[in-house]
Design an enzyme around this catalytic site. Structure first.
Site, PDB file in Angstrom:
ATOM      1  N   TYR A  73       0.837  -1.203   0.000  1.00 23.66           N
ATOM      2  CA  TYR A  73       0.000   0.000   0.000  1.00 23.66           C
ATOM      3  C   TYR A  73       0.875   1.258   0.000  1.00 23.66           C
ATOM      4  CZ  TYR A  73      -3.868   3.100   1.217  1.00 23.66           C
ATOM      5  OH  TYR A  73      -4.813   4.090   1.199  1.00 23.66           O
ATOM      6  N   PHE A 126      -8.532  19.241 -24.258  1.00 30.91           N
ATOM      7  CA  PHE A 126      -9.232  17.991 -24.533  1.00 30.91           C
ATOM      8  C   PHE A 126     -10.529  18.001 -23.718  1.00 30.91           C
ATOM      9  CE2 PHE A 126     -10.159  13.469 -23.774  1.00 30.91           C
ATOM     10  CZ  PHE A 126     -10.458  13.147 -25.076  1.00 30.91           C
ATOM     11  N   ASP A 127     -11.498  17.138 -24.080  1.00 35.89           N
ATOM     12  CA  ASP A 127     -12.828  17.265 -23.442  1.00 35.89           C
ATOM     13  C   ASP A 127     -12.819  17.035 -21.930  1.00 35.89           C
ATOM     14  OD1 ASP A 127     -12.386  14.587 -23.920  1.00 35.89           O
ATOM     15  OD2 ASP A 127     -14.412  14.132 -24.603  1.00 35.89           O
ATOM     16  N   ASP A 217      -0.054  19.068 -21.215  1.00 38.78           N
ATOM     17  CA  ASP A 217      -0.945  17.914 -21.250  1.00 38.78           C
ATOM     18  C   ASP A 217      -0.316  16.992 -22.290  1.00 38.78           C
ATOM     19  OD1 ASP A 217      -2.878  16.033 -21.579  1.00 38.78           O
ATOM     20  OD2 ASP A 217      -4.494  17.419 -22.081  1.00 38.78           O
ATOM     21  N   ALA A 219      -0.217  13.620 -23.155  1.00 37.13           N
ATOM     22  CA  ALA A 219      -0.628  12.234 -23.421  1.00 37.13           C
ATOM     23  C   ALA A 219       0.165  11.643 -24.590  1.00 37.13           C
ATOM     24  CB  ALA A 219      -2.124  12.189 -23.718  1.00 37.13           C
ATOM     25  N   LYS A 260      -1.836   6.466 -23.585  1.00 39.29           N
ATOM     26  CA  LYS A 260      -1.487   6.710 -24.992  1.00 39.29           C
ATOM     27  C   LYS A 260      -0.010   6.365 -25.213  1.00 39.29           C
ATOM     28  CE  LYS A 260      -5.382   9.253 -24.550  1.00 39.29           C
ATOM     29  NZ  LYS A 260      -6.124   9.365 -23.288  1.00 39.29           N
ATOM     30  N   HIS A 452     -21.346  13.087 -25.067  1.00 42.24           N
ATOM     31  CA  HIS A 452     -21.110  12.171 -26.190  1.00 42.24           C
ATOM     32  C   HIS A 452     -20.953  10.731 -25.739  1.00 42.24           C
ATOM     33  CE1 HIS A 452     -17.373  13.698 -24.612  1.00 42.24           C
ATOM     34  NE2 HIS A 452     -16.729  12.661 -25.108  1.00 42.24           N
TER      35      HIS A 452
HETATM   36  N1  F0G Z   1      -5.564  14.813 -22.374  1.00 43.82           N
HETATM   37  C1  F0G Z   1      -5.578  14.420 -23.658  1.00 43.82           C
HETATM   38  C2  F0G Z   1      -4.830  15.218 -24.686  1.00 43.82           C
HETATM   39  C3  F0G Z   1      -6.282  13.282 -24.031  1.00 43.82           C
HETATM   40  O1  F0G Z   1      -6.291  12.911 -25.319  1.00 43.82           O
HETATM   41  C4  F0G Z   1      -6.973  12.540 -23.038  1.00 43.82           C
HETATM   42  C5  F0G Z   1      -7.741  11.361 -23.384  1.00 43.82           C
HETATM   43  C6  F0G Z   1      -6.928  12.983 -21.709  1.00 43.82           C
HETATM   44  C7  F0G Z   1      -6.207  14.116 -21.421  1.00 43.82           C
HETATM   45  C8  F0G Z   1      -7.640  12.265 -20.607  1.00 43.82           C
HETATM   46  O2  F0G Z   1      -6.997  11.089 -20.302  1.00 43.82           O
HETATM   47  O3  F0G Z   1      -8.631   9.268 -20.865  1.00 43.82           O
HETATM   48  O4  F0G Z   1      -6.631   8.837 -19.443  1.00 43.82           O
HETATM   49  O5  F0G Z   1      -8.520  10.144 -18.568  1.00 43.82           O
HETATM   50  N2  F0G Z   1      -8.074  11.055 -24.557  1.00 43.82           N
HETATM   51  C9  F0G Z   1      -8.771   9.868 -24.969  1.00 43.82           C
HETATM   52  C10 F0G Z   1      -9.079   9.963 -26.425  1.00 43.82           C
HETATM   53  C11 F0G Z   1      -9.933   9.482 -24.139  1.00 43.82           C
HETATM   54  O6  F0G Z   1      -9.826   9.101 -26.919  1.00 43.82           O
HETATM   55  O7  F0G Z   1      -8.579  10.850 -27.119  1.00 43.82           O
HETATM   56  P1  F0G Z   1      -7.752   9.767 -19.775  1.00 43.82           P
END
Ligand code: F0G
Length: 461
Positions: A73, A126-127, A217, A219, A260, A452
């Site tokens: 843990y 990102f969303d 950010d 990813a 990613k 979505h």
């Molecule tokens: N930032 C970016 C640029 C992303 O593309 C994503 C996720 C996230 C943050 C959030 O990360 O999914 O690990 O919580 N993108 C995915 C996509 C979901 O399909 O583009 P997460």
């Protein structure tokens, strides 16, 4: 090796069967999914290009290191192995794991929102990032260069921040009202487009001038680094590791959805350069949200796989192949006249559905119409990145109109072959041939946030 003798830089050790469906079956399946591809079962999808997130194949090194996962843990040795890699790649002092990208966002982004009416500014949020900015009581402003919206025009780095607009926004809103600047690399919502090192450096200079934090950010930071290496002057002889290190050097915080470029199925990263106060705040919040700071929602074996994946994701042979797959699909579509964001970005081909279906208005979601038709046609699942994803204005509740209506064909890492991509291309081209017959969609039930994912629809008659 001579270029003509180069194929996938791996061979397949374990296979996962795919199942075919008939068109009649798909018509029924899509209807019972409420015309939302997210509600389809993966068993009923032939080639799944919904996302590149957590869908990659792990290597034998990753699987073997998982056996060494330390599930303590507190103070797990897997945590320390991962921390060492994160610090080495970023040059930062502090690291906190999170279960995925949005977990990292939820922990960190509210810490910089210190009062009401604040803003985050990004090349494009990102969303989930946008959702966490809004949940923290701030507002998200996007500030990508105009070239990004000129789909046919070649530009090496369409994901760049518009620096003039950025400074203008900071002055207009007042620097004391800016929570932070977020640089998304690659710029996912703008078509997976890369950002140049020069742009990152200049954004960093603006941040220093106004004493604002720059958050990466990242990813897809490895893919972005590969684009810098191949497209930006002065980087050809640098390694991906050197390029990434320089990039992180310009920022203060690194948030990563490790699903990613870090080649794992689950995982997230919060890394902070040297702001101890911010680190302590994030560390406090990670406990109730994600877990104890030495695991942050990940099991020991997840952290082992992540430590290996971060490095594998930066290997050049792999990146070259990865980006070539995306280019291959993009060029097939472009050659057939299908409108796409050009040049293609790092993780996906973005098909532009405004000109694909000009007869479908934004509030009937043209890209959803194309996405659904592609599933019916070929069993391929893609995803809408347009007005449906953008959602409603948080203040007026009006449907927002996205500048671009994309269907994203997102390619998982190390999963599909060029033959699969040929199937996808054929499916898209056949849908394009009958584009005039496509119909838009309206809501049956609309979800209040991140709509979505879970809303249901009906076709417009
Ligand atoms: N930032 C970016 C640029 C992303 O593309 C994503 C996720 C996230 C943050 C959030 O990360 O999914 O690990 O919580 N993108 C995915 C996509 C979901 O399909 O583009 P997460």
């Amino acid at each position: 090796m001579d270029k003509k003798y180069v194929a996938e830089p791996y061979r397949i050790k374990m296979v996962e069967p795919l199942f075919e469906t008939t068109k009649e079956e798909r018509i029924k399946l899509l209807k019972s999914a409420g015309y939302n591809p997210f509600a389809l079962r993966s068993h009923d999808v032939y080639v799944d290009l919904l996302t590149d997130s957590g869908t990659g194949a792990m290597s034998q090194q990753q699987w073997s290191m998982m056996m060494l996962g330390d599930e303590a843990y507190a103070g797990s040795s897997s945590f320390y192995r991962l921390e060492k890699v994160v610090k080495e790649i970023t040059g930062y002092q502090y690291f906190i794991p999170a279960h995925q990208g949005r977990g990292a966002e939820k922990v960190l982004l509210p810490q910089l929102v210190t009062k009401e009416n604040m803003y985050y500014i990004s090349n494009t949020h990102f969303d989930t990032t946008r959702a966490h900015v809004e949940l923290a009581g701030a507002r998200a402003l996007d500030c990508v260069i105009d070239e990004c919206f000129d789909l046919d025009k070649y530009h090496d780095f369409k994901g760049n921040m518009d620096l003039v607009k950025l400074e203008h926004l900071i002055n207009e809103k007042g620097k004391e009202n800016i929570a932070g600047i977020i640089m998304t690399v690659t710029n996912n919502s703008a078509g997976g487009q890369p950002v140049s090192m020069e742009n990152i450096r200049k954004t960093s200079e603006i941040c220093q001038k106004y004493q604002l934090k720059l958050i990466i950010d990242g990813a897809r930071f490895s893919e972005n680094s590969y684009f810098i290496k191949t497209r930006e002057k002065g980087y050809q002889n640098k390694t991906i590791k050197e390029i990434a290190l320089e990039m992180f050097g310009y920022a203060d915080v690194f948030l990563m959805s490790a699903k990613k470029d870090a080649l794992v199925n689950m995982g997230g990263i919060i890394a902070i350069k040297n702001d101890r106060e911010l680190f302590l705040k994030a560390q406090t919040m990670v406990v109730p949200y994600e877990g104890f700071p030495s695991y942050g929602g990940l099991s020991g074996r997840d952290m082992e796989a992540l430590a290996v994946g971060l490095k594998e994701g930066m290997e050049e042979d792999y990146l070259k192949h990865r980006l070539d797959q995306v280019r291959y699909l993009g060029e097939k579509l472009k050659a057939a006249g299908v409108p796409i964001q050009y040049p293609v970005g790092g993780h996906a081909v973005f098909v532009e559905c405004k000109s694909f279906c000009p007869h479908i208005p934004f509030y009937q979601f043209p890209a959803l119409a194309v996405t659904n038709e592609l599933y019916l046609e070929a069993g391929v699942r893609a995803v809408e990145i347009g007005s449906l994803l953008l959602g409603r204005d948080p203040d007026t509740k009006e449907n927002l109109e996205s500048k671009m209506e994309f269907m994203r064909l997102t390619i998982p890492r190390r999963v599909y072959t060029y033959n699969h991509l040929d199937v996808v291309a054929l499916g898209v081209i056949n849908v394009y041939e009958k584009r005039k017959e496509l119909k838009g969609y309206t809501f049956l039930e609309e979800a209040p946030i991140l709509r979505h994912f879970t809303s249901t629809f009906k076709p417009v008659e």
